[in-house]
Design an enzyme around this catalytic site. Structure first.
Site, PDB file in Angstrom:
ATOM      1  N   ASN A 135       0.842  -1.216   0.000  1.00 47.18           N
ATOM      2  CA  ASN A 135       0.000   0.000   0.000  1.00 47.18           C
ATOM      3  C   ASN A 135       0.869   1.255   0.000  1.00 47.18           C
ATOM      4  OD1 ASN A 135      -3.089  -0.526   0.301  1.00 47.18           O
ATOM      5  ND2 ASN A 135      -2.098  -2.109   1.530  1.00 47.18           N
TER       6      ASN A 135
ATOM      7  N   HIS B  20      -8.182  -1.047   7.109  1.00 44.87           N
ATOM      8  CA  HIS B  20      -8.489  -2.365   7.685  1.00 44.87           C
ATOM      9  C   HIS B  20      -9.135  -3.241   6.608  1.00 44.87           C
ATOM     10  CE1 HIS B  20      -9.229  -5.385  10.693  1.00 44.87           C
ATOM     11  NE2 HIS B  20     -10.450  -5.528  10.178  1.00 44.87           N
TER      12      HIS B  20
ATOM     13  N   ARG C 164       3.215   0.139  26.358  1.00 44.05           N
ATOM     14  CA  ARG C 164       2.670   0.564  25.074  1.00 44.05           C
ATOM     15  C   ARG C 164       2.748   2.080  24.918  1.00 44.05           C
ATOM     16  NH1 ARG C 164      -0.322  -2.682  21.615  1.00 44.05           N
ATOM     17  NH2 ARG C 164      -0.698  -4.664  22.617  1.00 44.05           N
TER      18      ARG C 164
HETATM   19  C1  GRF Z   1      -2.932  -5.028   4.121  1.00 42.83           C
HETATM   20  O1  GRF Z   1      -3.636  -6.008   3.436  1.00 42.83           O
HETATM   21  C2  GRF Z   1      -3.741  -4.448   5.249  1.00 42.83           C
HETATM   22  O2  GRF Z   1      -5.090  -4.445   4.994  1.00 42.83           O
HETATM   23  C3  GRF Z   1      -3.414  -5.389   6.372  1.00 42.83           C
HETATM   24  O3  GRF Z   1      -2.058  -5.634   6.212  1.00 42.83           O
HETATM   25  C4  GRF Z   1      -1.748  -5.603   4.848  1.00 42.83           C
HETATM   26  C5  GRF Z   1      -0.540  -4.781   4.637  1.00 42.83           C
HETATM   27  O4  GRF Z   1      -0.049  -4.965   3.354  1.00 42.83           O
HETATM   28  N1  GRF Z   1      -3.776  -4.852   7.655  1.00 42.83           N
HETATM   29  P1  GRF Z   1       1.119  -4.082   2.819  1.00 42.83           P
HETATM   30  O5  GRF Z   1       2.173  -3.984   3.917  1.00 42.83           O
HETATM   31  O6  GRF Z   1       0.574  -2.733   2.455  1.00 42.83           O
HETATM   32  O7  GRF Z   1       1.637  -4.835   1.628  1.00 42.83           O
END
Ligand code: GRF
Length: 219
Positions: free
Chosen positions: A16, A111, A67
């Site tokens: 992403n 998410h 945390r």
């Molecule tokens: C994504 O599919 C997101 O929805 C999930 O973790 C994944 C991360 O993928 N929470 P990337 O690191 O962006 O390849």
């Protein structure tokens, strides 16, 4: 148009993040990614950032006993970067009020489910087990509740004929995540998107609780 400084927080492969980098470089997004922060040293996302010449940092949660202390270190790094918007793109740590409250309205999360369904871990397995025919991904403003903040946008994926969670994961990424993450960042950078109390405003109008439904728009 001026470029909005953003920070991207990651834990995994960073696909992403790559979509955001590519759109930024192609001048399709009015953003400047000021820093990429990973809590994991082995995150491929850090390599992607380095390759793109973007400053990056690794802050391991394991260094901190509480945390809240990890969150304070994370917040300090984000502040130092000058980022206005913070995007959680596959960032796999639960954040406390120490990080979330000062960034209210400037912090968004991806998410991989149609929230409020299947928050937390293994949403694809859960959706398949429940016999869902429609699944997808959500981008939302972050509040202190896990995966429960006001929803900006959702992208739906028909999974009627799917049985394999890995296939569903890939389809949700390609058909939903890689579209709705850059679109929400674009809206925010263009100052079309805002959080007002617990409502999400797009172009001045309140979005429904399930957010904007992605309909094939491109950047
Ligand atoms: C994504 O599919 C997101 O929805 C999930 O973790 C994944 C991360 O993928 N929470 P990337 O690191 O962006 O390849």
């Amino acid at each position: 148009m001026s470029q909005m400084p953003i920070a991207v927080l990651v834990s995994g492969s960073g696909s992403n993040l790559q979509v955001l980098i590519d759109a930024m470089k192609a001048r399709k997004l009015p953003i400047s990614i000021q820093c990429v922060i990973s809590n994991r040293a082995d995150s491929q996302a850090l390599e992607r950032a380095q390759k793109a010449g973007i400053p990056c940092a690794q802050i391991s949660h394991k260094q901190f006993e509480r945390r809240e202390d990890f969150d304070a270190a994370l917040l300090a790094r984000v502040r130092e970067s000058g980022a206005h918007l913070v995007v959680l793109a596959g960032f796999m740590r639960i954040l406390t009020h120490v990080f979330v409250t000062p960034l209210s309205g400037r912090l968004i999360n991806l998410h991989p489910s149609l929230l409020p369904k299947y928050p937390g871990l293994n949403p694809h397995e859960q959706a398949l087990k429940a016999g869902e025919t429609t699944h997808g991904a959500t981008v939302h403003f972050v509040n202190e509740e896990l995966d429960a903040g006001p929803i900006i946008i959702q992208g739906q994926v028909d999974i009627t004929h799917e049985h394999d969670a890995q296939v569903v994961r890939r389809r949700v990424q390609e058909e939903a995540e890689y579209k709705i993450v850059p679109l929400s960042v674009k809206w925010y950078a263009e100052e079309r998107l805002a959080l007002s109390g617990d409502k999400v405003l797009l172009d001045g109008s309140v979005l429904p609780p399930q957010g904007y439904q992605y309909n094939g728009e491109t950047l």
